[in-house]
Design a protein around this motif. Structure first.
Motif, PDB file in Angstrom:
ATOM      1  N   UNK A  69       0.857  -0.746   0.211  1.00 16.48           N
ATOM      2  CA  UNK A  69      -0.595   0.380  -0.194  1.00 16.48           C
ATOM      3  C   UNK A  69       1.008   1.261  -0.297  1.00 16.48           C
ATOM      4  N   UNK A  70       1.029   2.122   1.418  1.00 18.19           N
ATOM      5  CA  UNK A  70       1.850   3.017   1.478  1.00 18.19           C
ATOM      6  C   UNK A  70       2.984   2.777   1.745  1.00 18.19           C
ATOM      7  N   UNK A  76      17.493  -5.011   5.447  1.00 22.04           N
ATOM      8  CA  UNK A  76      15.676  -4.613   5.569  1.00 22.04           C
ATOM      9  C   UNK A  76      16.015  -3.805   5.551  1.00 22.04           C
ATOM     10  N   UNK A  77      15.208  -2.664   4.793  1.00 20.26           N
ATOM     11  CA  UNK A  77      14.379  -1.329   5.960  1.00 20.26           C
ATOM     12  C   UNK A  77      12.762  -1.507   5.374  1.00 20.26           C
ATOM     13  N   UNK A  78      12.757  -0.442   6.540  1.00 20.15           N
ATOM     14  CA  UNK A  78      11.219  -0.605   6.452  1.00 20.15           C
ATOM     15  C   UNK A  78      10.624   1.196   6.283  1.00 20.15           C
ATOM     16  N   UNK A  79       9.433   1.811   5.608  1.00 20.73           N
ATOM     17  CA  UNK A  79       9.448   3.294   5.741  1.00 20.73           C
ATOM     18  C   UNK A  79       7.676   3.107   5.673  1.00 20.73           C
TER      19      UNK A  79
END
Length: 238
Positions: free
Chosen positions: A124-125, A155-158
């Motif tokens: 999604x966003x 491993x990256x999460x925004x």
């Protein structure tokens, strides 16, 4: 004053005030509980819809903006494979200082060759990104010249929390290929803001776990993007 201006002013004030908050002791290698700082300027210059040049300039201080630790500059060539993946190959120059007894300072330099693959998954966003990187590191200007190979996985999460503000977190593991030994691990969590269409600012906390020690870092990053595919100058010159 809008939120963008508040965020920018806070960032500038931090750079101006932080160096005076404490005195530096160059005879110590550890920062004795004080956080260090990790400042980054990074970006990409688009040459074509599928080709770009990345640039990263980084400086690490053992104390916040004080007692130089190391710095490096990295660049290369990136090929966009698809909307969600890209491949990069390039070179880095690394310089570091180690503080010993009697305020002695030992400097060393390295040349790194690297290749990396990045894959983004849009939820999604939200954005979940994986980065695989290989590095060949070679010591320069040293009688004991050596080299090794290192692999890294990040491993990256925004997660956006408004139209211009987002939360960013990543974890990156480093392994030395020779002997498959642990090198270090970096964990980061912070907040970022898109200042303009081509400029972003991140500020947060990073924890570095090394083989025999760990460091707390205040991490600051300014990210830019340049689009050199536009032909505005050529059109005006006709």
């Amino acid at each position: 004053m809008g939120r963008t201006k508040y965020f920018t002013v806070l960032f500038v004030l931090f750079f101006l005030i932080a160096p005076g908050l404490k005195n530096t002791s160059y005879g110590q290698m550890e920062n004795e509980g004080h956080p260090g700082s990790w400042t980054v300027i990074s970006g990409n210059a688009d040459l074509h819809e599928d080709w770009s040049i990345p640039l990263v300039c980084l400086m690490k201080h053992n104390d916040v903006l004080d007692q130089y630790g190391f710095s490096f500059v990295r660049t290369g060539v990136t090929r966009q494979l698809s909307r969600s993946s890209k491949l990069t190959a390039g070179i880095s120059f690394f310089n570091s200082s180690v503080y010993g007894e009697n305020e002695s300072i030992k400097n060393s330099s390295q040349l790194w060759f690297y290749g990396e693959y990045v894959f983004n998954l849009n939820l999604r966003k939200d954005v979940l990104a994986q980065r695989f990187r290989w590095e060949n590191r070679r010591t320069l200007n040293s009688e004991d010249a050596n080299h090794n190979n290192r692999i890294r996985y990040r491993l990256q999460y925004i997660k956006p929390i408004s139209s211009n503000i987002y939360i960013r977190s990543f974890n990156e593991l480093f392994l030395i290929v020779e002997g498959s030994s642990f090198d270090q691990n970096r964990f980061y969590i912070g907040v970022g803001q898109r200042l303009t269409k081509s400029l972003k600012l991140d500020l947060g906390y990073m924890k570095r776990h090394l083989k025999a020690s760990s460091e707390d870092m205040i991490r600051m990053e300014l990210t830019f993007s340049l689009d050199l595919t536009k032909n505005d100058l050529a059109q005006h010159s006709q």
